[in-house]
Design a protein around this motif. Sequence first.
Motif, short mmCIF file in Angstrom:
data_model
loop_
_atom_site.label_atom_id
_atom_site.label_comp_id
_atom_site.label_asym_id
_atom_site.label_seq_id
_atom_site.Cartn_x
_atom_site.Cartn_y
_atom_site.Cartn_z
N GLN A 68 -44.89 -31.11 -56.02
CA GLN A 68 -44.78 -30.39 -57.28
C GLN A 68 -46.15 -30.28 -57.93
N ARG A 69 -46.46 -29.14 -58.50
CA ARG A 69 -47.72 -28.99 -59.23
C ARG A 69 -47.62 -29.79 -60.52
N ARG A 70 -48.67 -30.51 -60.81
CA ARG A 70 -48.65 -31.39 -61.96
C ARG A 70 -49.13 -30.71 -63.24
N LEU A 71 -49.87 -29.64 -63.07
CA LEU A 71 -50.43 -28.95 -64.24
C LEU A 71 -49.95 -27.50 -64.28
N ASP A 72 -49.70 -27.03 -65.48
CA ASP A 72 -49.33 -25.63 -65.70
C ASP A 72 -50.62 -24.81 -65.68
N ARG A 73 -50.83 -24.10 -64.59
CA ARG A 73 -52.06 -23.34 -64.42
C ARG A 73 -52.25 -22.27 -65.49
#
Length: 182
Positions: free
Chosen positions: A142-147
Amino acid sequence: MARIGYARVSTLDQDLDVQLARLRGEGCGVIRSEKVSGASRDGRAELATILEFLRPGDELVVTRLDRLGRDTRDVLNVVHEAEQRGASVTVLDPHVSTRGEMGHVVLTVLGMVAQMERRFIKERQREGIARAKGVGVYTGGQRRLDRERVRALHAAGLGPAAIAAALGCSRMQVYRILQEPR
């Protein structure tokens, strides 16, 4: 002379209760526990605390050798540090203690087995991921940061350091996101 128990599991969702009960049943007056990987000594504050406070005649007790670590060198270093303080290390399953001459030999062999087991686990994990990728099931972590939020904050005039502070991440993560092609 104190019996000091040490219990460890690798992940937050694993349960320490069986280890804690066994250590209490073995007469450990002090028991320290933590939920952290045994792959290295990094981040294992409870183990470090025990080693720091061991006194001559004390005994560090663990239910299994892999609770001390999954790397032979780390396990042997823990044993060495305990002995430098005049303490011994006892593993309950199988029952091995550094008080006897053969204890060191057995602990070394068991440490090598624990390290080998960790390598097998990693290999099975890699194979499972490769199979899942092959059938299109594996999508990665899962991506940890909202790009988009990082880009929006940057567009609003915030610098990488301010964005990192606002999002609780490192500046390097912000730089990487800002350098990604859209």
